[in-house]
Design a protein around this motif. Structure first.
Motif, PDB file in Angstrom:
ATOM      1  N   GLY A  65       0.791  -1.226   0.000  1.00  0.00           N
ATOM      2  CA  GLY A  65       0.000   0.000   0.000  1.00  0.00           C
ATOM      3  C   GLY A  65       0.820   1.271   0.000  1.00  0.00           C
ATOM      4  O   GLY A  65       0.272   2.372   0.099  1.00  0.00           O
ATOM      5  N   GLY A  66       2.138   1.164  -0.130  1.00  0.00           N
ATOM      6  CA  GLY A  66       2.986   2.349  -0.154  1.00  0.00           C
ATOM      7  C   GLY A  66       3.185   2.855  -1.572  1.00  0.00           C
ATOM      8  O   GLY A  66       2.548   2.389  -2.513  1.00  0.00           O
ATOM      9  N   SER A  67       4.066   3.818  -1.716  1.00  0.00           N
ATOM     10  CA  SER A  67       4.339   4.357  -3.049  1.00  0.00           C
ATOM     11  C   SER A  67       5.816   4.700  -3.156  1.00  0.00           C
ATOM     12  O   SER A  67       6.455   5.067  -2.168  1.00  0.00           O
ATOM     13  N   ILE A  68       6.349   4.559  -4.354  1.00  0.00           N
ATOM     14  CA  ILE A  68       7.744   4.882  -4.604  1.00  0.00           C
ATOM     15  C   ILE A  68       7.813   5.855  -5.768  1.00  0.00           C
ATOM     16  O   ILE A  68       7.125   5.684  -6.782  1.00  0.00           O
ATOM     17  N   SER A  69       8.622   6.901  -5.610  1.00  0.00           N
ATOM     18  CA  SER A  69       8.711   7.925  -6.646  1.00  0.00           C
ATOM     19  C   SER A  69       9.519   7.458  -7.842  1.00  0.00           C
ATOM     20  O   SER A  69       9.166   7.729  -8.988  1.00  0.00           O
ATOM     21  N   ASP A  70      10.625   6.718  -7.578  1.00  0.00           N
ATOM     22  CA  ASP A  70      11.439   6.252  -8.698  1.00  0.00           C
ATOM     23  C   ASP A  70      12.452   5.223  -8.215  1.00  0.00           C
ATOM     24  O   ASP A  70      12.816   5.189  -7.032  1.00  0.00           O
ATOM     25  N   PHE A  71      12.890   4.374  -9.129  1.00  0.00           N
ATOM     26  CA  PHE A  71      13.937   3.386  -8.876  1.00  0.00           C
ATOM     27  C   PHE A  71      15.101   3.681  -9.808  1.00  0.00           C
ATOM     28  O   PHE A  71      14.909   3.930 -10.994  1.00  0.00           O
ATOM     29  N   PHE A  72      16.315   3.643  -9.265  1.00  0.00           N
ATOM     30  CA  PHE A  72      17.516   3.880 -10.064  1.00  0.00           C
ATOM     31  C   PHE A  72      18.448   2.681  -9.926  1.00  0.00           C
ATOM     32  O   PHE A  72      18.802   2.282  -8.811  1.00  0.00           O
ATOM     33  N   GLY A  73      18.847   2.102 -11.064  1.00  0.00           N
ATOM     34  CA  GLY A  73      19.794   1.003 -11.046  1.00  0.00           C
ATOM     35  C   GLY A  73      21.209   1.495 -11.254  1.00  0.00           C
ATOM     36  O   GLY A  73      21.453   2.409 -12.042  1.00  0.00           O
ATOM     37  N   ILE A  74      22.159   0.908 -10.514  1.00  0.00           N
ATOM     38  CA  ILE A  74      23.564   1.285 -10.656  1.00  0.00           C
ATOM     39  C   ILE A  74      24.406   0.033 -10.892  1.00  0.00           C
ATOM     40  O   ILE A  74      24.016  -1.065 -10.495  1.00  0.00           O
ATOM     41  N   PRO A  75      25.572   0.175 -11.540  1.00  0.00           N
ATOM     42  CA  PRO A  75      26.490  -0.959 -11.662  1.00  0.00           C
ATOM     43  C   PRO A  75      26.975  -1.358 -10.275  1.00  0.00           C
ATOM     44  O   PRO A  75      27.216  -0.501  -9.418  1.00  0.00           O
ATOM     45  N   CYS A  76      27.105  -2.652 -10.035  1.00  0.00           N
ATOM     46  CA  CYS A  76      27.486  -3.131  -8.704  1.00  0.00           C
ATOM     47  C   CYS A  76      28.636  -4.115  -8.793  1.00  0.00           C
ATOM     48  O   CYS A  76      28.617  -5.037  -9.608  1.00  0.00           O
ATOM     49  N   GLY A  77      29.616  -3.919  -7.951  1.00  0.00           N
ATOM     50  CA  GLY A  77      30.722  -4.853  -7.819  1.00  0.00           C
ATOM     51  C   GLY A  77      30.678  -5.481  -6.444  1.00  0.00           C
ATOM     52  O   GLY A  77      30.483  -4.787  -5.452  1.00  0.00           O
ATOM     53  N   LYS A  78      30.853  -6.774  -6.377  1.00  0.00           N
ATOM     54  CA  LYS A  78      30.780  -7.477  -5.099  1.00  0.00           C
ATOM     55  C   LYS A  78      32.069  -7.292  -4.313  1.00  0.00           C
ATOM     56  O   LYS A  78      33.169  -7.270  -4.881  1.00  0.00           O
ATOM     57  N   LEU A  79      31.945  -7.150  -3.002  1.00  0.00           N
ATOM     58  CA  LEU A  79      33.094  -7.000  -2.120  1.00  0.00           C
ATOM     59  C   LEU A  79      33.484  -8.372  -1.579  1.00  0.00           C
ATOM     60  O   LEU A  79      32.733  -9.007  -0.852  1.00  0.00           O
ATOM     61  N   ARG A  80      34.665  -8.833  -1.942  1.00  0.00           N
ATOM     62  CA  ARG A  80      35.113 -10.158  -1.508  1.00  0.00           C
ATOM     63  C   ARG A  80      36.313 -10.021  -0.579  1.00  0.00           C
ATOM     64  O   ARG A  80      37.174  -9.172  -0.787  1.00  0.00           O
ATOM     65  N   ARG A  81      36.367 -10.906   0.417  1.00  0.00           N
ATOM     66  CA  ARG A  81      37.485 -10.907   1.360  1.00  0.00           C
ATOM     67  C   ARG A  81      38.596 -11.859   0.907  1.00  0.00           C
ATOM     68  O   ARG A  81      39.590 -12.028   1.606  1.00  0.00           O
ATOM     69  N   TYR A  82      38.410 -12.503  -0.228  1.00  0.00           N
ATOM     70  CA  TYR A  82      39.376 -13.489  -0.706  1.00  0.00           C
ATOM     71  C   TYR A  82      39.837 -13.100  -2.111  1.00  0.00           C
ATOM     72  O   TYR A  82      39.200 -12.286  -2.792  1.00  0.00           O
ATOM     73  N   PHE A  83      40.950 -13.703  -2.559  1.00  0.00           N
ATOM     74  CA  PHE A  83      41.488 -13.374  -3.881  1.00  0.00           C
ATOM     75  C   PHE A  83      40.588 -13.943  -4.976  1.00  0.00           C
ATOM     76  O   PHE A  83      40.158 -15.094  -4.927  1.00  0.00           O
ATOM     77  N   SER A  84      40.286 -13.091  -5.946  1.00  0.00           N
ATOM     78  CA  SER A  84      39.525 -13.515  -7.121  1.00  0.00           C
ATOM     79  C   SER A  84      39.836 -12.548  -8.250  1.00  0.00           C
ATOM     80  O   SER A  84      39.933 -11.340  -8.031  1.00  0.00           O
ATOM     81  N   VAL A  85      39.988 -13.086  -9.453  1.00  0.00           N
ATOM     82  CA  VAL A  85      40.213 -12.239 -10.627  1.00  0.00           C
ATOM     83  C   VAL A  85      39.047 -11.268 -10.794  1.00  0.00           C
ATOM     84  O   VAL A  85      39.217 -10.132 -11.249  1.00  0.00           O
ATOM     85  N   GLN A  86      37.851 -11.718 -10.391  1.00  0.00           N
ATOM     86  CA  GLN A  86      36.651 -10.894 -10.509  1.00  0.00           C
ATOM     87  C   GLN A  86      36.770  -9.610  -9.698  1.00  0.00           C
ATOM     88  O   GLN A  86      36.125  -8.601 -10.019  1.00  0.00           O
ATOM     89  N   ASN A  87      37.597  -9.632  -8.641  1.00  0.00           N
ATOM     90  CA  ASN A  87      37.785  -8.430  -7.821  1.00  0.00           C
ATOM     91  C   ASN A  87      38.290  -7.248  -8.650  1.00  0.00           C
ATOM     92  O   ASN A  87      37.886  -6.099  -8.425  1.00  0.00           O
ATOM     93  N   PHE A  88      39.182  -7.512  -9.600  1.00  0.00           N
ATOM     94  CA  PHE A  88      39.748  -6.443 -10.423  1.00  0.00           C
ATOM     95  C   PHE A  88      38.679  -5.838 -11.342  1.00  0.00           C
ATOM     96  O   PHE A  88      38.633  -4.631 -11.554  1.00  0.00           O
ATOM     97  N   ILE A  89      37.820  -6.692 -11.879  1.00  0.00           N
ATOM     98  CA  ILE A  89      36.727  -6.213 -12.745  1.00  0.00           C
ATOM     99  C   ILE A  89      35.733  -5.414 -11.919  1.00  0.00           C
ATOM    100  O   ILE A  89      35.266  -4.347 -12.331  1.00  0.00           O
ATOM    101  N   ASP A  90      35.434  -5.933 -10.719  1.00  0.00           N
ATOM    102  CA  ASP A  90      34.408  -5.303  -9.884  1.00  0.00           C
ATOM    103  C   ASP A  90      34.837  -3.947  -9.327  1.00  0.00           C
ATOM    104  O   ASP A  90      33.987  -3.136  -8.961  1.00  0.00           O
ATOM    105  N   ILE A  91      36.145  -3.699  -9.259  1.00  0.00           N
ATOM    106  CA  ILE A  91      36.608  -2.374  -8.826  1.00  0.00           C
ATOM    107  C   ILE A  91      36.040  -1.295  -9.745  1.00  0.00           C
ATOM    108  O   ILE A  91      35.565  -0.242  -9.291  1.00  0.00           O
ATOM    109  N   PHE A  92      36.058  -1.569 -11.045  1.00  0.00           N
ATOM    110  CA  PHE A  92      35.542  -0.595 -12.012  1.00  0.00           C
ATOM    111  C   PHE A  92      34.031  -0.456 -11.900  1.00  0.00           C
ATOM    112  O   PHE A  92      33.471   0.620 -12.089  1.00  0.00           O
TER     113      PHE A  92
END
Length: 390
Positions: A65-92
């Motif tokens: 029953g609520g209302s929302i004015s707008d939704f905005f999507g942003i690029p998201c990179g996951k924060l990992r505590r371990y080494f992963s090649v994906q970490n370098f991509i996700d920084i950008f």
């Protein structure tokens, strides 16, 4: 309060429903509280630009029953505590998300931002800090995740679900912590059992207890295997409602076809889930914070099989042990997550007195004040503080 009787609040969170549903509960509470004060509130949401964030947010705002004015999507990179090649991509991706968040916040000019945690919330919180926009963050797990630790440094307040959680922050940051509990959508505080029984085609006067088994939208292989291994035994003692997850349902059409009076498999239960939880006598589940608190608010005894191992930081184990310590759940973890221990736990809950005792413990843990309203009051009081200081 603001002179123009209008507020703009941005909510940040996504990636999973666990980082969206509690935020929706807070947004709903803020809108209700604002209405009682003749105050207009515009709600905006920043979430993941991929996945189902936008759909979940819009659908649930309409349903509550609520209302929302707008939704905005942003690029998201996951924060990992371990080494992963994906970490370098996700920084950008994180940098791109930060820049887009800055543009969004400059455009909206919000009075504050509320973060529900998770990797999606970090760029908006950093953007709010850069633009000197006050923001709040909530941690639903017993131990704070990396995103909450990063967001907490400049947050006005950190809301926590467990009193012990504040001890995991530095002394200066722990002073900003408020114990609120975990915000749960309003529908879980309503009595919708009749809708649940109707959906399940179960009589309100059923003789066997109703066991609800949850494994999330993707399912939980460990839980599904235990259920299938013990299905005949379970059906003799319980009415079994089994949310298998979509992948399991696709791979095991023979099991899904076994739907009958005492075994009711579903790939996934959508809007009816709150009603089904309220119908349950016992819940068997993972130990994600959102599902635990939804069951606790509904006063349901739980058997928890927390996700553990190298792929997790152990948050589900911590959540589960807290509920076990407070006699609100039985925990099966490690070597005890097997057939015999599951049967023992379910035999224990066949006794109604045992179920009632654990239900009462859930009520004590949840308290009398609704978490979403407690959070909304603190946020709204923050606007009074700003006005007074001016």
């Amino acid at each position: 309060m603001k002179e123009n009787n209008s507020l703009r609040i941005v909510f940040a969170g996504g990636g999973t429903g666990g980082h969206i549903y509690p935020g929706i509960a807070v947004a709903d509470a803020i809108q209700s509280l604002a209405k009682s004060k003749d105050l207009s509130v515009q709600i905006y949401w920043i979430g993941n630009n991929s996945g189902m964030d936008k759909e979940i947010v819009h659908k649930n705002f309409v349903s509550c029953g609520g209302s929302i004015s707008d939704f905005f999507g942003i690029p998201c990179g996951k924060l990992r505590r371990y080494f992963s090649v994906q970490n370098f991509i996700d920084i950008f991706k994180i940098i791109a998300g930060l820049l887009k968040s800055i543009v969004i916040l400059i455009r909206i000019k919000p009075d504050c931002l509320f973060s529900k945690g998770g990797f999606v919330s970090v760029p908006p919180c950093w953007a709010a800090r850069f633009l000197r926009i006050p923001y709040y963050t909530h941690e639903c797990d017993f131990t704070p995740g990396l995103a909450t630790k990063l967001n907490s440094r400049a947050a006005r307040n950190i809301f926590v679900s467990y009193s012990e959680t504040s001890s995991y922050f530095s002394k200066n940051i722990s002073k900003k912590c408020y114990l609120t509990g975990n915000p749960v959508r309003p529908v879980f505080y309503e009595d919708n059992k009749d809708e649940g029984f109707k959906f399940l085609s179960v009589s309100k006067n059923h003789e066997k207890p109703l066991l609800l088994i949850l494994g999330g939208s993707l399912g939980a292989n460990q839980i599904n295997s235990l259920v299938i291994n013990n299905l005949s035994w379970l059906k003799e003692r319980y009415i079994v409602v089994h949310q298998t997850g979509k992948l399991f349902a696709e791979e095991h059409p023979d099991i899904m076809a076994n739907y009958d009076e005492f075994y009711k498999p579903y790939a996934f239960i959508y809007k009816e889930m709150p009603y089904v939880i309220q119908c349950a006598d016992v819940v068997l589940s993972r130990a994600g914070a959102n599902s635990i608190w939804e069951c606790a608010v509904s006063r349901k005894p739980m058997i928890l099989i927390p996700l553990s191992g190298a792929g997790t930081r152990g948050d589900q184990v911590d959540n589960a042990r807290y509920f076990e310590k407070n006699k609100a759940a039985v925990v099966l973890a490690g070597d005890t997550a097997d057939d015999s221990h599951l049967r023992n736990a379910l035999d224990f809950f066949l006794n109604k007195e045992n179920r009632d005792a654990y239900s009462a413990s859930c009520a004590l843990l949840c308290g009398t004040e609704v978490a979403s309203y407690k959070i909304s009051k603190i946020i709204m009081d923050g606007f009074n503080d700003v006005t007074t200081s001016d």
